[in-house]
Design a protein around this motif. Structure first.
Motif, PDB file in Angstrom:
ATOM      1  N   THR A  45       0.836  -1.198   0.000  1.00  0.00           N
ATOM      2  CA  THR A  45       0.000   0.000   0.000  1.00  0.00           C
ATOM      3  C   THR A  45       0.869   1.245   0.000  1.00  0.00           C
ATOM      4  O   THR A  45       2.097   1.162  -0.015  1.00  0.00           O
ATOM      5  CB  THR A  45      -0.906   0.025   1.245  1.00  0.00           C
ATOM      6  OG1 THR A  45      -0.085   0.220   2.402  1.00  0.00           O
ATOM      7  CG2 THR A  45      -1.723  -1.250   1.372  1.00  0.00           C
ATOM      8  N   GLN A  46       0.223   2.380   0.094  1.00  0.00           N
ATOM      9  CA  GLN A  46       0.926   3.656   0.142  1.00  0.00           C
ATOM     10  C   GLN A  46       1.810   3.779   1.377  1.00  0.00           C
ATOM     11  O   GLN A  46       2.703   4.615   1.411  1.00  0.00           O
ATOM     12  CB  GLN A  46      -0.086   4.805   0.120  1.00  0.00           C
ATOM     13  CG  GLN A  46      -0.962   4.836   1.358  1.00  0.00           C
ATOM     14  CD  GLN A  46      -2.218   5.635   1.177  1.00  0.00           C
ATOM     15  OE1 GLN A  46      -2.680   5.808   0.062  1.00  0.00           O
ATOM     16  NE2 GLN A  46      -2.786   6.122   2.255  1.00  0.00           N
ATOM     17  N   PHE A  47       1.592   2.953   2.371  1.00  0.00           N
ATOM     18  CA  PHE A  47       2.409   2.990   3.580  1.00  0.00           C
ATOM     19  C   PHE A  47       3.674   2.147   3.433  1.00  0.00           C
ATOM     20  O   PHE A  47       4.591   2.256   4.236  1.00  0.00           O
ATOM     21  CB  PHE A  47       1.588   2.510   4.788  1.00  0.00           C
ATOM     22  CG  PHE A  47       0.352   3.336   4.998  1.00  0.00           C
ATOM     23  CD1 PHE A  47       0.438   4.672   5.383  1.00  0.00           C
ATOM     24  CD2 PHE A  47      -0.894   2.799   4.784  1.00  0.00           C
ATOM     25  CE1 PHE A  47      -0.697   5.446   5.557  1.00  0.00           C
ATOM     26  CE2 PHE A  47      -2.043   3.555   4.959  1.00  0.00           C
ATOM     27  CZ  PHE A  47      -1.946   4.881   5.345  1.00  0.00           C
ATOM     28  N   ASP A  48       3.709   1.283   2.414  1.00  0.00           N
ATOM     29  CA  ASP A  48       4.853   0.403   2.181  1.00  0.00           C
ATOM     30  C   ASP A  48       5.746   0.893   1.050  1.00  0.00           C
ATOM     31  O   ASP A  48       6.918   0.562   0.999  1.00  0.00           O
ATOM     32  CB  ASP A  48       4.374  -1.014   1.814  1.00  0.00           C
ATOM     33  CG  ASP A  48       3.388  -1.564   2.826  1.00  0.00           C
ATOM     34  OD1 ASP A  48       3.712  -1.557   4.021  1.00  0.00           O
ATOM     35  OD2 ASP A  48       2.291  -1.966   2.408  1.00  0.00           O
ATOM     36  N   SER A  49       5.183   1.611   0.107  1.00  0.00           N
ATOM     37  CA  SER A  49       5.902   1.996  -1.103  1.00  0.00           C
ATOM     38  C   SER A  49       5.214   3.191  -1.747  1.00  0.00           C
ATOM     39  O   SER A  49       4.092   3.531  -1.390  1.00  0.00           O
ATOM     40  CB  SER A  49       5.916   0.819  -2.090  1.00  0.00           C
ATOM     41  OG  SER A  49       6.579   1.170  -3.275  1.00  0.00           O
ATOM     42  N   ILE A  50       5.883   3.780  -2.706  1.00  0.00           N
ATOM     43  CA  ILE A  50       5.260   4.814  -3.516  1.00  0.00           C
ATOM     44  C   ILE A  50       4.375   4.105  -4.537  1.00  0.00           C
ATOM     45  O   ILE A  50       4.813   3.170  -5.202  1.00  0.00           O
ATOM     46  CB  ILE A  50       6.328   5.668  -4.217  1.00  0.00           C
ATOM     47  CG1 ILE A  50       7.150   6.423  -3.182  1.00  0.00           C
ATOM     48  CG2 ILE A  50       5.696   6.609  -5.236  1.00  0.00           C
ATOM     49  CD1 ILE A  50       8.363   7.113  -3.749  1.00  0.00           C
TER      50      ILE A  50
END
Length: 103
Positions: A45-50
């Protein structure tokens, strides 16, 4: 038809409000998850990667599909780079120093 023949034209397209709204729409549709990671059973998700929006049929070759939902998908930066064979995703022919060792 959309002109994306030059780097400047593509920059203008990706900076446009139209693209920013479409990008948000695709992120919402894909639940802010990388589609390729999800297919492999991972959650990115956006919390793990761009997260980036990928044109399935390339923008330069198919400008008429630039804003079609069926031609857009969410990929994490790693998968997007892999798809375009960028950075560390080129096949390396160099043998790793310790490949023949096991402990």
């Amino acid at each position: 038809m959309l002109d994306v023949t030059t780097k400047a034209a593509r920059h203008n397209f990706y900076s446009s409000l139209t693209w920013k709204l479409k990008r948000q729409e695709i992120l919402d549709r894909d639940n802010y998850e990388c589609i390729w990671c999800k297919e492999e059973g991972r959650v990115t998700t956006q919390f793990d990667s761009i997260l980036e929006i990928d044109h399935i049929k390339e923008l330069e070759h198919h400008p008429e599909l630039a804003l079609h939902n069926d031609n857009l998908r969410t990929l994490c930066k790693e998968c997007h780079n892999k798809r375009h064979e960028r950075f560390n995703y080129r096949v390396s022919t160099k043998k790793k120093k310790w490949d023949d060792e096991f402990w």
